[in-house]
Design a protein around this motif. Structure first.
Motif, PDB file in Angstrom:
ATOM      1  N   ARG A 121      -6.419  -2.663   8.589  1.00  0.00           N
ATOM      2  CA  ARG A 121      -7.205  -3.595   7.787  1.00  0.00           C
ATOM      3  C   ARG A 121      -6.636  -3.736   6.376  1.00  0.00           C
ATOM      4  O   ARG A 121      -6.620  -4.827   5.804  1.00  0.00           O
ATOM      5  CB  ARG A 121      -8.665  -3.140   7.718  1.00  0.00           C
ATOM      6  CG  ARG A 121      -9.479  -3.365   8.979  1.00  0.00           C
ATOM      7  CD  ARG A 121     -10.939  -3.031   8.720  1.00  0.00           C
ATOM      8  NE  ARG A 121     -11.789  -3.322   9.858  1.00  0.00           N
ATOM      9  CZ  ARG A 121     -12.088  -2.464  10.820  1.00  0.00           C
ATOM     10  NH1 ARG A 121     -11.581  -1.231  10.766  1.00  0.00           N
ATOM     11  NH2 ARG A 121     -12.874  -2.795  11.818  1.00  0.00           N
ATOM     12  N   PHE A 122      -6.182  -2.625   5.806  1.00  0.00           N
ATOM     13  CA  PHE A 122      -5.650  -2.661   4.445  1.00  0.00           C
ATOM     14  C   PHE A 122      -4.400  -3.531   4.360  1.00  0.00           C
ATOM     15  O   PHE A 122      -4.289  -4.391   3.485  1.00  0.00           O
ATOM     16  CB  PHE A 122      -5.333  -1.239   3.969  1.00  0.00           C
ATOM     17  CG  PHE A 122      -4.737  -1.180   2.591  1.00  0.00           C
ATOM     18  CD1 PHE A 122      -5.510  -1.433   1.462  1.00  0.00           C
ATOM     19  CD2 PHE A 122      -3.391  -0.887   2.416  1.00  0.00           C
ATOM     20  CE1 PHE A 122      -4.957  -1.393   0.184  1.00  0.00           C
ATOM     21  CE2 PHE A 122      -2.837  -0.835   1.159  1.00  0.00           C
ATOM     22  CZ  PHE A 122      -3.612  -1.087   0.035  1.00  0.00           C
ATOM     23  N   PHE A 123      -3.448  -3.326   5.266  1.00  0.00           N
ATOM     24  CA  PHE A 123      -2.220  -4.118   5.227  1.00  0.00           C
ATOM     25  C   PHE A 123      -2.507  -5.596   5.506  1.00  0.00           C
ATOM     26  O   PHE A 123      -1.904  -6.481   4.882  1.00  0.00           O
ATOM     27  CB  PHE A 123      -1.203  -3.577   6.242  1.00  0.00           C
ATOM     28  CG  PHE A 123      -0.694  -2.209   5.913  1.00  0.00           C
ATOM     29  CD1 PHE A 123      -0.345  -1.866   4.615  1.00  0.00           C
ATOM     30  CD2 PHE A 123      -0.577  -1.238   6.902  1.00  0.00           C
ATOM     31  CE1 PHE A 123       0.124  -0.603   4.299  1.00  0.00           C
ATOM     32  CE2 PHE A 123      -0.116   0.027   6.600  1.00  0.00           C
ATOM     33  CZ  PHE A 123       0.232   0.346   5.291  1.00  0.00           C
ATOM     34  N   LEU A 124      -3.424  -5.868   6.432  1.00  0.00           N
ATOM     35  CA  LEU A 124      -3.777  -7.261   6.723  1.00  0.00           C
ATOM     36  C   LEU A 124      -4.456  -7.891   5.511  1.00  0.00           C
ATOM     37  O   LEU A 124      -4.187  -9.057   5.172  1.00  0.00           O
ATOM     38  CB  LEU A 124      -4.694  -7.315   7.949  1.00  0.00           C
ATOM     39  CG  LEU A 124      -5.102  -8.708   8.425  1.00  0.00           C
ATOM     40  CD1 LEU A 124      -3.880  -9.538   8.762  1.00  0.00           C
ATOM     41  CD2 LEU A 124      -6.025  -8.607   9.633  1.00  0.00           C
ATOM     42  N   PHE A 125      -5.324  -7.129   4.849  1.00  0.00           N
ATOM     43  CA  PHE A 125      -5.987  -7.634   3.653  1.00  0.00           C
ATOM     44  C   PHE A 125      -4.967  -7.960   2.566  1.00  0.00           C
ATOM     45  O   PHE A 125      -5.068  -9.008   1.905  1.00  0.00           O
ATOM     46  CB  PHE A 125      -6.983  -6.594   3.140  1.00  0.00           C
ATOM     47  CG  PHE A 125      -7.700  -6.987   1.881  1.00  0.00           C
ATOM     48  CD1 PHE A 125      -8.854  -7.765   1.935  1.00  0.00           C
ATOM     49  CD2 PHE A 125      -7.230  -6.593   0.630  1.00  0.00           C
ATOM     50  CE1 PHE A 125      -9.510  -8.137   0.780  1.00  0.00           C
ATOM     51  CE2 PHE A 125      -7.882  -6.958  -0.530  1.00  0.00           C
ATOM     52  CZ  PHE A 125      -9.028  -7.737  -0.462  1.00  0.00           C
ATOM     53  N   MET A 126      -3.984  -7.102   2.362  1.00  0.00           N
ATOM     54  CA  MET A 126      -2.956  -7.359   1.350  1.00  0.00           C
ATOM     55  C   MET A 126      -2.173  -8.624   1.685  1.00  0.00           C
ATOM     56  O   MET A 126      -1.814  -9.403   0.790  1.00  0.00           O
ATOM     57  CB  MET A 126      -2.017  -6.161   1.244  1.00  0.00           C
ATOM     58  CG  MET A 126      -2.687  -4.863   0.796  1.00  0.00           C
ATOM     59  SD  MET A 126      -3.425  -4.958  -0.860  1.00  0.00           S
ATOM     60  CE  MET A 126      -1.971  -4.727  -1.883  1.00  0.00           C
ATOM     61  N   ALA A 127      -1.919  -8.856   2.969  1.00  0.00           N
ATOM     62  CA  ALA A 127      -1.191 -10.052   3.382  1.00  0.00           C
ATOM     63  C   ALA A 127      -2.023 -11.311   3.168  1.00  0.00           C
ATOM     64  O   ALA A 127      -1.522 -12.338   2.678  1.00  0.00           O
ATOM     65  CB  ALA A 127      -0.778  -9.932   4.845  1.00  0.00           C
ATOM     66  N   VAL A 128      -3.305 -11.252   3.513  1.00  0.00           N
ATOM     67  CA  VAL A 128      -4.176 -12.419   3.374  1.00  0.00           C
ATOM     68  C   VAL A 128      -4.360 -12.796   1.906  1.00  0.00           C
ATOM     69  O   VAL A 128      -4.302 -13.978   1.537  1.00  0.00           O
ATOM     70  CB  VAL A 128      -5.539 -12.151   4.048  1.00  0.00           C
ATOM     71  CG1 VAL A 128      -6.550 -13.231   3.672  1.00  0.00           C
ATOM     72  CG2 VAL A 128      -5.374 -12.084   5.561  1.00  0.00           C
ATOM     73  N   THR A 129      -4.578 -11.810   1.047  1.00  0.00           N
ATOM     74  CA  THR A 129      -4.758 -12.113  -0.376  1.00  0.00           C
ATOM     75  C   THR A 129      -3.449 -12.594  -1.003  1.00  0.00           C
ATOM     76  O   THR A 129      -3.459 -13.419  -1.918  1.00  0.00           O
ATOM     77  CB  THR A 129      -5.301 -10.895  -1.128  1.00  0.00           C
ATOM     78  OG1 THR A 129      -4.515  -9.729  -0.817  1.00  0.00           O
ATOM     79  CG2 THR A 129      -6.748 -10.632  -0.760  1.00  0.00           C
ATOM     80  N   ALA A 130      -2.317 -12.096  -0.512  1.00  0.00           N
ATOM     81  CA  ALA A 130      -1.025 -12.600  -0.986  1.00  0.00           C
ATOM     82  C   ALA A 130      -0.875 -14.072  -0.618  1.00  0.00           C
ATOM     83  O   ALA A 130      -0.444 -14.899  -1.443  1.00  0.00           O
ATOM     84  CB  ALA A 130       0.114 -11.782  -0.382  1.00  0.00           C
ATOM     85  N   ALA A 131      -1.245 -14.424   0.610  1.00  0.00           N
ATOM     86  CA  ALA A 131      -1.164 -15.811   1.057  1.00  0.00           C
ATOM     87  C   ALA A 131      -2.098 -16.707   0.249  1.00  0.00           C
ATOM     88  O   ALA A 131      -1.744 -17.845  -0.096  1.00  0.00           O
ATOM     89  CB  ALA A 131      -1.490 -15.904   2.541  1.00  0.00           C
ATOM     90  N   ALA A 132      -3.286 -16.208  -0.077  1.00  0.00           N
ATOM     91  CA  ALA A 132      -4.222 -16.986  -0.890  1.00  0.00           C
ATOM     92  C   ALA A 132      -3.655 -17.219  -2.278  1.00  0.00           C
ATOM     93  O   ALA A 132      -3.796 -18.321  -2.851  1.00  0.00           O
ATOM     94  CB  ALA A 132      -5.562 -16.251  -0.978  1.00  0.00           C
ATOM     95  N   GLY A 133      -2.993 -16.208  -2.836  1.00  0.00           N
ATOM     96  CA  GLY A 133      -2.364 -16.378  -4.143  1.00  0.00           C
ATOM     97  C   GLY A 133      -1.241 -17.396  -4.088  1.00  0.00           C
ATOM     98  O   GLY A 133      -1.083 -18.212  -5.001  1.00  0.00           O
ATOM     99  N   ALA A 134      -0.436 -17.358  -3.017  1.00  0.00           N
ATOM    100  CA  ALA A 134       0.651 -18.322  -2.863  1.00  0.00           C
ATOM    101  C   ALA A 134       0.106 -19.741  -2.735  1.00  0.00           C
ATOM    102  O   ALA A 134       0.656 -20.688  -3.310  1.00  0.00           O
ATOM    103  CB  ALA A 134       1.492 -17.965  -1.639  1.00  0.00           C
TER     104      ALA A 134
END
Length: 269
Positions: A121-134
């Motif tokens: 969940r942590f790694f997926l969360f980091m990926a999703v928030t990175a995508a939202a920032g992009a």
């Protein structure tokens, strides 16, 4: 005459040894792995300049890459880079001060979130928030050619997500907290209750204020003068705040969390 020795079964019940508490800032496994990944990837700076620049062009987020006009530029990475760079840009950093600043903010907030979510969940969360920032950066810098890099959007997402439980009684920013694991697994506030919590609101005002100042003042970071992509910070932050419940494995009792938060807030007067 010496008194006979006391054995454990003879000790008073309230004198039983207590298990040591784990320090709050001991890094959990998922966060340790994430920080090590950032450090290993940063070794790219040891590559020859042309190859190092190529890695930034292939894995950094470039808004112009999505431009469909006749003036579009062919960037390295082809069509695949239009997909993976929504996440891979967050694993690249300009210099040691850039990566150090992000890791510094990850220590309290990322630690709590990694304990609560677990690795996947942590790694997926980091990926999703990175995508939202992009995505936020793309919307506000549609024709920008300069690559955006850095984990700041994901870091902002962890800060926002942590606000959903950080001030609840027993959590890591409360006045009465347990050990690190217990502090990370208190019932979270619902989004609406969190937005009515005075301490959460104060944190939001300060966080948005600092980012707006960075944006208006065009404040640069690092020795190379790279500007702060503050819109990406806001995109990651809002995603973390709103999407937290989709990742949270801890059952939430809204009434219990609200009562605990109110009780904890009474100690701050």
């Amino acid at each position: 005459m010496e008194s006979p020795p006391q054995y454990p079964q003879d000790l008073p019940q309230d004198a039983a040894p207590q298990a040591p508490r784990e320090p709050l800032l001991t890094l959990p496994g998922p966060l340790t792995a994430y920080v090590l990944l950032l450090a290993v990837i940063h070794l790219r700076v040891l590559l020859p300049p042309e190859l190092e620049n190529w890695t930034v062009d292939v894995f950094g987020f470039i808004p112009k890459r999505y431009d469909s006009t006749l003036l579009a530029i062919n960037f390295p990475g082809g069509a695949g880079a239009k997909v993976w760079t929504f996440v891979t840009y967050s694993l690249l950093h300009a210099n040691l001060s850039h990566i150090g600043f992000n890791v510094l903010w990850l220590l309290p907030f990322g630690s709590a979130l990694a304990r609560r979510f677990g690795a996947i969940r942590f790694f997926l969360f980091m990926a999703v928030t990175a995508a939202a920032g992009a995505l936020a950066h793309l919307v506000t810098h549609e024709h920008a050619v300069a690559p955006m890099i850095g984990a700041s959007a994901s870091v902002s997402g962890t800060m926002a997500a942590a606000m959903r439980f950080a001030f609840v009684k027993g959590s890591f920013l409360s006045f009465s907290r347990g050990d690190a694991d217990a502090a990370a697994r208190v019932p979270a506030l619902s989004l609406m209750r969190a937005l009515r919590n005075p301490r959460v609101l104060a944190f939001l005002v300060i966080w948005f204020g600092v980012n707006i100042i960075f944006g208006i003042g065009s404040i640069a970071i690092g020795s190379d003068g790279a500007s702060v992509a503050w819109q990406a910070h806001i995109g990651g932050f809002l995603a973390g705040l709103v999407l937290f419940s989709l990742f949270d494995p801890v059952p939430r009792s809204a009434a219990d969390a609200a009562d605990a938060s109110s009780s904890d807030a009474s100690h701050s007067g």
